[in-house]
Design an enzyme around this catalytic site. Sequence first.
Site, mmCIF file in Angstrom:
data_model
loop_
_atom_site.group_PDB
_atom_site.id
_atom_site.type_symbol
_atom_site.label_atom_id
_atom_site.label_comp_id
_atom_site.label_asym_id
_atom_site.label_seq_id
_atom_site.Cartn_x
_atom_site.Cartn_y
_atom_site.Cartn_z
ATOM 1 N N ASP A 198 0.918 -1.159 -0.039
ATOM 2 C CA ASP A 198 0.117 -0.061 -0.192
ATOM 3 C C ASP A 198 1.400 1.431 0.021
ATOM 4 O O ASP A 198 1.780 1.452 -0.185
ATOM 5 C CB ASP A 198 -1.451 -0.066 0.773
ATOM 6 C CG ASP A 198 -2.111 0.391 0.808
ATOM 7 O OD1 ASP A 198 -2.048 1.416 0.025
ATOM 8 O OD2 ASP A 198 -3.218 -0.652 0.817
ATOM 9 N N ASP A 225 3.177 0.785 -5.253
ATOM 10 C CA ASP A 225 1.637 1.640 -5.877
ATOM 11 C C ASP A 225 0.968 0.862 -6.982
ATOM 12 O O ASP A 225 2.006 0.632 -7.767
ATOM 13 C CB ASP A 225 1.922 2.770 -6.788
ATOM 14 C CG ASP A 225 1.286 4.000 -7.508
ATOM 15 O OD1 ASP A 225 0.070 3.072 -7.431
ATOM 16 O OD2 ASP A 225 1.423 5.212 -7.787
ATOM 17 N N HIS A 244 -13.866 -1.655 -7.091
ATOM 18 C CA HIS A 244 -14.806 -0.539 -7.315
ATOM 19 C C HIS A 244 -14.167 0.873 -7.012
ATOM 20 O O HIS A 244 -15.430 1.561 -7.038
ATOM 21 C CB HIS A 244 -15.796 -1.182 -6.071
ATOM 22 C CG HIS A 244 -15.666 -1.255 -4.727
ATOM 23 N ND1 HIS A 244 -16.647 -1.494 -3.829
ATOM 24 C CD2 HIS A 244 -14.884 -0.706 -4.176
ATOM 25 C CE1 HIS A 244 -15.893 -0.877 -2.873
ATOM 26 N NE2 HIS A 244 -14.800 -0.915 -2.671
#
Length: 345
Positions: A198, A225, A244
């Site tokens: 992350d 990333d 999403h």
Amino acid sequence: MDIQESMIRSTIQGFSTSYLLYTACELGIFDAIFDERKHVMLLAQELALDEEMLFRFMRPLVALKYMEEENNYFKLLPLGEKLSGQASDSLKDFLLFTGRQAMPYWSKLYEAMKTKKIPYQLVEQQSYFQAQVQQNEKFEVFNKMMSKTSERLQLEAYFAEKKDWYCIKKIIDVGGGSGEIIAKFLEFYRNAQGIVIDLQHVQQKAEGKLELYGINSRCSFQAGDFFQEVPKMGDLYILSRILHDWEDEAAITILRNIAQSMGENSTLTIIEKLLPEVIEGNASHLYMTDLNIWTMCGGKERTQSQFEALFHQSGLTIKALYSLKEDDYLIEVVKKDFEYQEGIL
């Protein structure tokens, strides 16, 4: 007033109930009376509020069954307990996230539709996830909400179907946040080591959680990333509630980066909600969730066929599909040339 008009009026005024609950949460009312009944005078003194106004404010909370009142003493009912941070199944962080971040953007929905912009862009000067990096308060609210949501995810039924726990040696959680999801996988895959990937600003929270879960000797945090590159040759990759957040082009970039790092026997595990292929009346909450994702960051919820289209353009294909609780699905994805097998739990 007929039943239909009453229902419409109630729906129109639904925003006021949301603000009522959010304000009660911000004021600390649910926490203040979580484990004891209190007189409104004492509660007003404790929260530095006007006693008469506080009583008026709490009357609808009583009528809505979040608390009960007797002789000016207030006590939480089960619904209200869930909005206290002291409850094991608390929804407080979700409510604070909704009130502080989501609701201001929804107020721009009309303007966004007319100007063809994301509502978030009409309020903020930077993208949603850039704000998480640069504004610690926004990150704290978002991280607490996501952590609690991940903790509630139930994977036991899925793991019960897996017989290969001893074969998995390396698990990579892409965009893994504080590590709640990979902790569940490492508990099952006892021979595995893990990596949480992350952005740098997540590291402190993640390392603290990994130590709290007692898996810091088996799992490490690596700043990275997923739009750039992903560590290679993991046996199992995790992508939980990431796709999403992004429109199709960005989602394909993420998937392609993972596919390039996967070996022949690697599996990508995707956790997302699935929209029905045709509009269903009992799925209204999913359609509202889809709009909420767009309002916040320009992303979307997808149908299975829409996911399949993303995978096709990324060199991937579905191996198996598992239904979890609360509208969540786990999609196992592998590199192409593997047969599709559907499993429903």
